[in-house]
Design a protein around this motif. Structure first.
Motif: not given
Length: 213
Positions: A94-116
Motif C-alpha cells: 500500500a502507498t500514499f500518493s503523498s508519502p510522509l518524507s523528511l528533508q534528509n530523504g527519509v520517508s514512509c510510503a505507508k504514512r502521510t500528513i496530507s488529507s488530500s
C-alpha cells in the motif's frame, strides 16, 4: 574534563529520547510506532475518537475491494499536527500518493500528513487507517478498520458449441430441417396402360349348319 563529560551525557540523552520527542508528522520511518501506547513527545499516545481518518465513501468496519481511495479526515483541532498511516495485512504494497518524507530523504510510503493524498491498496486482508494528532501537551490516536477482500480473476469459460456441432452429434433444430415428405406425384409409367376390367372372351362363332345335322 567535567564540561566535555556533561556535553557527551546530554548528547546521549538527546539521542535516546529522539523517538519520544518526535511529533507524529515527523515519524517518517515506518518502524517507529504512532499507535496508542507508544511514546511521543515524552507522552503516552492516548485513544480518542475526536478525530477520525477513513476511506471516503466507506464506513469503518465495512468490506472493500482493492483499489485507490481518497482519504477523509474529520476536523483536526487548530494547532494540532497529525499523521495518517495504514497498517495490517492489507498494508503490504500500500502507498500514499503523498508519502510522509523528511528533508534528509527519509520517508514512509505507508504514512502521510496530507488529507488530500490518495491511498492505493492492492492486497487483501485487514486494513487499519490510523490518525495520530498532537499539540505540545497531548497526543491522541484513533483507528478505522476495514476488510479488503480478494477479487477473483475473471473466469475463462469455453465457448459454447455451435448449434451445428452439438456434442451428441444431433443436428440442432435451428440449423437442420427435417425433410418433409412431399405429396406423392408418382404416375404410372407411360408405357403401361391403366389396368381395366378384363373382358369376357367373345362367344365362339356359330358352327356351320351342316354340323348341326
Amino acid at each position: 574534563r567535567f564540561l566535555p563529560a556533561m556535553m557527551n551525557l546530554w548528547a546521549l540523552l538527546l539521542l535516546s529520547a529522539g523517538a519520544a520527542m518526535a511529533h507524529p508528522n515527523q515519524m517518517a520511518t515506518c518502524d517507529r510506532s504512532i499507535s496508542v501506547g507508544s511514546t511521543l513527545m515524552f507522552k503516552t499516545v492516548q485513544s480518542s475518537t475526536a478525530v477520525t481518518a477513513s476511506l471516503a465513501g466507506n464506513a469503518c468496519g465495512s468490506t472493500i475491494n482493492p483499489g485507490t481511495f481518497n482519504i477523509q479526515v474529520s476536523s483536526v483541532p487548530s494547532g494540532f499536527e497529525y499523521a495518517i498511516e495504514i497498517a495490517g495485512a492489507a498494508s503490504s504494497g500500500a502507498t500514499f500518493s503523498s508519502p510522509l518524507s523528511l528533508q534528509n530523504g527519509v520517508s514512509c510510503a505507508k504514512r502521510t500528513i496530507s488529507s488530500s493524498s490518495t491511498l492505493q491498496i492492492p492486497s487483501a486482508g485487514d486494513a487499519t487507517i490510523r490518525i495520530t494528532w498532537s499539540d505540545s501537551n497531548v497526543v491522541y490516536s484513533s483507528t478505522c478498520a476495514y476488510t479488503v477482500q480478494s477479487v477473483a480473476s475473471p473466469s475463462t469459460t469455453s465457448a459454447s458449441p455451435s448449434p451445428s456441432t452439438t456434442s451428441n452429434g444431433a443436428a440442432s433444430p435451428s440449423s437442420t430441417s427435417s425433410a418433409t415428405p412431399s405429396p406423392s406425384t408418382t404416375s404410372p409409367p407411360a408405357n403401361i396402360a391403366p389396368s381395366s376390367t378384363p373382358k369376357s372372351a367373345a362367344p365362339s362363332a356359330a358352327r356351320p349348319a351342316s354340323l348341326l345335322l
